[in-house]
Design a protein around this motif. Sequence first.
Motif, PDB file in Angstrom:
ATOM      1  N   ILE A   1       0.855  -1.185   0.000  1.00 56.28           N
ATOM      2  CA  ILE A   1       0.000   0.000   0.000  1.00 56.28           C
ATOM      3  C   ILE A   1       0.894   1.240   0.000  1.00 56.28           C
ATOM      4  O   ILE A   1       1.686   1.443   0.923  1.00 56.28           O
ATOM      5  N   ALA A   2       0.762   2.032  -1.056  1.00 58.95           N
ATOM      6  CA  ALA A   2       1.585   3.237  -1.178  1.00 58.95           C
ATOM      7  C   ALA A   2       0.832   4.445  -0.644  1.00 58.95           C
ATOM      8  O   ALA A   2      -0.367   4.601  -0.888  1.00 58.95           O
ATOM      9  N   PHE A   3       1.552   5.270   0.095  1.00 59.81           N
ATOM     10  CA  PHE A   3       1.014   6.550   0.563  1.00 59.81           C
ATOM     11  C   PHE A   3       1.851   7.667  -0.039  1.00 59.81           C
ATOM     12  O   PHE A   3       3.079   7.606  -0.032  1.00 59.81           O
ATOM     13  N   VAL A   4       1.174   8.678  -0.553  1.00 62.73           N
ATOM     14  CA  VAL A   4       1.862   9.886  -1.009  1.00 62.73           C
ATOM     15  C   VAL A   4       1.336  11.048  -0.182  1.00 62.73           C
ATOM     16  O   VAL A   4       0.137  11.367  -0.225  1.00 62.73           O
ATOM     17  N   ARG A   5       2.213  11.639   0.590  1.00 65.99           N
ATOM     18  CA  ARG A   5       1.822  12.819   1.367  1.00 65.99           C
ATOM     19  C   ARG A   5       2.034  14.060   0.504  1.00 65.99           C
ATOM     20  O   ARG A   5       3.151  14.363   0.096  1.00 65.99           O
ATOM     21  N   PHE A   6       0.935  14.753   0.200  1.00 70.74           N
ATOM     22  CA  PHE A   6       1.005  15.951  -0.629  1.00 70.74           C
ATOM     23  C   PHE A   6       1.684  17.067   0.161  1.00 70.74           C
ATOM     24  O   PHE A   6       1.489  17.191   1.370  1.00 70.74           O
ATOM     25  N   PRO A   7       2.434  17.935  -0.531  1.00 68.32           N
ATOM     26  CA  PRO A   7       3.075  19.054   0.170  1.00 68.32           C
ATOM     27  C   PRO A   7       2.072  20.153   0.480  1.00 68.32           C
ATOM     28  O   PRO A   7       1.006  20.220  -0.124  1.00 68.32           O
TER      29      PRO A   7
END
Lengths: 249, 49
Positions: A102-108
């Motif tokens: 499961i990939a998480f991308v934290r937006f800036p």
Amino acid sequence: MGGLARRAGFIESKRTEAEKGVVRLFVAGPFELAAPDGGKVPAMRAPGAVARAHAAMRYDAMLLTPADLALVGDSAPKGLARWTTAPMQTKGEILARSGLRIAFVRFPMPTGPDGRPTEQQTREVVAEGFHLRGEADVVIGISPWGMSAEQAFLGHFSGSAQPFDVLLGGGAGPGHGGKMAAGGFTAWLRPYVQGKAVHVIRLENIPKRQRQSQVKREVDVRFDVVSLDDKISADRVVDTLLAPARASN
Amino acid sequence: MRRLHLLLPVLLLALVSLLPGAALAASSGQALEIYYTANTNGEYDPCPS
């Protein structure tokens, strides 16, 4: 403050109550400590206690904004420290749980005019999402961009390949109980004000979903909202941690 | 020889379970539940400048 202890109790019950074939993740998005508009919030009365309460909940993923960090201070409690890095940069990572990646991308934090993301920030988020899509079964974005920017972002992908299966939103703009966006590809969720409920997205048949990545997915997604009312028992540890916050009322 | 006949189906089943397709079948149907909290506010402007 009572809501936070009940939230901890609910999370712990779901963490320990296993369901065969189901992977559960607990995620805290932006502005859990601070208010999106910079206004006063209960956490300001005892930010250290509230930060320790959040750390005790052992989230699988979290996004702390600069405003959240300002309340936590320099000495973030263990458990929150790993989420305090680079709130101004796009950051992705993959969690492995029971065979699922499961990939998480934290937006800036958005730095464009009117508090919206710049084109460069949008490009970086999209690139990171597509990069992780090649390595993960599910790609999840966590955004502090606010409703208007999130909607515009998802609108870019209607009818074309989308990097995110799920967008967990936050920040300016109201919450909603969950909806499909980006041409039916992305499950988009924005919680209600001040974390007074726990929102749930359930994605069914993950391996099948991955193989049919260009197909609309409404039938495989379910949204739910759990109100943190008196029916949910407070977690004793978190309730004790929050005692200083109650005392300062 | 009789013992080999008994073992053969067991060995075949074990081999089949090692195939990639079998592994996929075993993992199909897996669900992901995300429990999410965050903070939001304000009114949505349908016509942002």
